[in-house]
Design an enzyme around this catalytic site. Structure first.
Site, PDB file in Angstrom:
ATOM      1  N   GLU A 256     -27.319  42.688 -16.583  1.00 48.87           N
ATOM      2  CA  GLU A 256     -27.202  41.815 -15.405  1.00 48.87           C
ATOM      3  C   GLU A 256     -25.806  41.198 -15.377  1.00 48.87           C
ATOM      4  O   GLU A 256     -25.320  40.706 -16.386  1.00 48.87           O
ATOM      5  CB  GLU A 256     -28.309  40.744 -15.493  1.00 48.87           C
ATOM      6  CG  GLU A 256     -28.283  39.651 -14.470  1.00 48.87           C
ATOM      7  CD  GLU A 256     -28.221  40.087 -13.015  1.00 48.87           C
ATOM      8  OE1 GLU A 256     -29.133  40.778 -12.528  1.00 48.87           O
ATOM      9  OE2 GLU A 256     -27.243  39.723 -12.351  1.00 48.87           O
TER      10      GLU A 256
ATOM     11  N   ASP B 190     -27.989  45.246  -4.827  1.00 49.10           N
ATOM     12  CA  ASP B 190     -27.306  44.695  -3.643  1.00 49.10           C
ATOM     13  C   ASP B 190     -26.795  45.857  -2.793  1.00 49.10           C
ATOM     14  O   ASP B 190     -26.060  46.712  -3.300  1.00 49.10           O
ATOM     15  CB  ASP B 190     -26.138  43.800  -4.083  1.00 49.10           C
ATOM     16  CG  ASP B 190     -26.634  42.618  -4.907  1.00 49.10           C
ATOM     17  OD1 ASP B 190     -27.728  42.111  -4.611  1.00 49.10           O
ATOM     18  OD2 ASP B 190     -25.936  42.214  -5.859  1.00 49.10           O
TER      19      ASP B 190
ATOM     20  N   ASP C 101     -35.196  48.309  -0.417  1.00 47.93           N
ATOM     21  CA  ASP C 101     -35.802  48.101   0.907  1.00 47.93           C
ATOM     22  C   ASP C 101     -34.849  48.591   1.998  1.00 47.93           C
ATOM     23  O   ASP C 101     -35.179  48.501   3.174  1.00 47.93           O
ATOM     24  CB  ASP C 101     -36.110  46.608   1.129  1.00 47.93           C
ATOM     25  CG  ASP C 101     -34.860  45.760   0.999  1.00 47.93           C
ATOM     26  OD1 ASP C 101     -34.221  45.824  -0.071  1.00 47.93           O
ATOM     27  OD2 ASP C 101     -34.503  45.061   1.962  1.00 47.93           O
TER      28      ASP C 101
END
Ligand SMILES: C[S@@+](CC[C@H](N)C(=O)[O-])C[C@H]1O[C@@H](n2cnc3c(N)ncnc32)[C@H](O)[C@@H]1O
Length: 208
Positions: free
Chosen positions: A60, A110, A146
């Site tokens: 991360e 992202d 998504d």
């Protein structure tokens, strides 16, 4: 007061050096699963519990999220994990040897929607080369988003590499699961269909 210090992160490996003597024994002989862009660690919390015999590594770029993931896992007394603070491609290069990883998960990366921002995307050809190198033969990369356009872009990039083959006959599958254990799944699944992509490393490449 000094800001941005998170001194008590457990099981964290940082940029300073790849501490191979600490690192290799953790992975040896185990199924190794990476979660790149692990956010607050929801995926790791569920999977470390479901598969205690496997070893999970969260990667991360946000220091705060690394700290949060680490605290949440430590609080649950999990032992089969590590968290790396840094960029995904860099972490693959620095920490993982060739053909050492069974699964790589990228959940809701992202999307950087504007074409001129695509260079900021985690998924790019140089990243996929590292993915191919670190995956074992038969190892898989799972990509969940998504954003339909990002799923199509991911398939386009994966297809460029002969060592990778789609696991799903249609390359992109929508709404594969009724429930998926991440924060962004909870946020996005009521709004639009979720896109699942999975490619398998079918043969050893020149890279590994
Ligand atoms: C939209 S969030 C998704 C978080 C989580 N996977 C989920 O599904 O809830 C994307 C995450 O990727 C991280 N990230 C962005 N670029 C990254 C990079 N190059 N390497 C590692 N992590 C990155 C962000 O800090 C953020 O936590």
């Amino acid at each position: 007061m000094e800001r941005n210090r998170f001194p008590d992160i457990e099981r964290e490996f940082q940029a300073r050096e790849p501490l191979y003597s600490e690192w290799f024994p953790l992975l040896e002989g185990r199924r190794v699963v990476l979660d790149i862009g692990c956010g607050h660690g929801d995926f790791l919390i569920e999977k470390t519990d479901q598969s205690p015999e496997s070893f999970f590594v969260g990667i991360e770029i946000s220091r705060k999220r690394v700290a949060k993931t680490s605290h949440r896992l430590a609080k649950r007394n999990r032992k089969n994990y590590a968290v790396i603070h840094g960029d995904g491609e860099w972490a693959l290069k620095v920490f993982f040897s060739t053909a050492s990883v069974d699964e790589i998960h990228i959940n809701f990366p992202d999307p950087w929607l504007r074409k001129r921002h695509w260079k900021n995307r985690l998924l790019r050809p140089s990243f996929v080369l590292q993915v191919i190198r670190v995956l074992k033969k038969g190892g898989k990369i799972f990509f969940v988003t998504d954003v339909e356009e990002y799923a199509r872009y991911a398939v386009e990039v994966f297809r460029q590499f002969e060592w990778l083959q789609s696991v799903y006959p249609t390359e992109i599958v929508q709404n594969l699961y009724e429930r998926f254990p991440t924060l962004f799944y909870q946020k996005m699944s009521p709004l639009r269909p979720i896109q699942y992509v999975c490619f398998e490393k079918i043969e050893n490449s020149l890279l590994g």
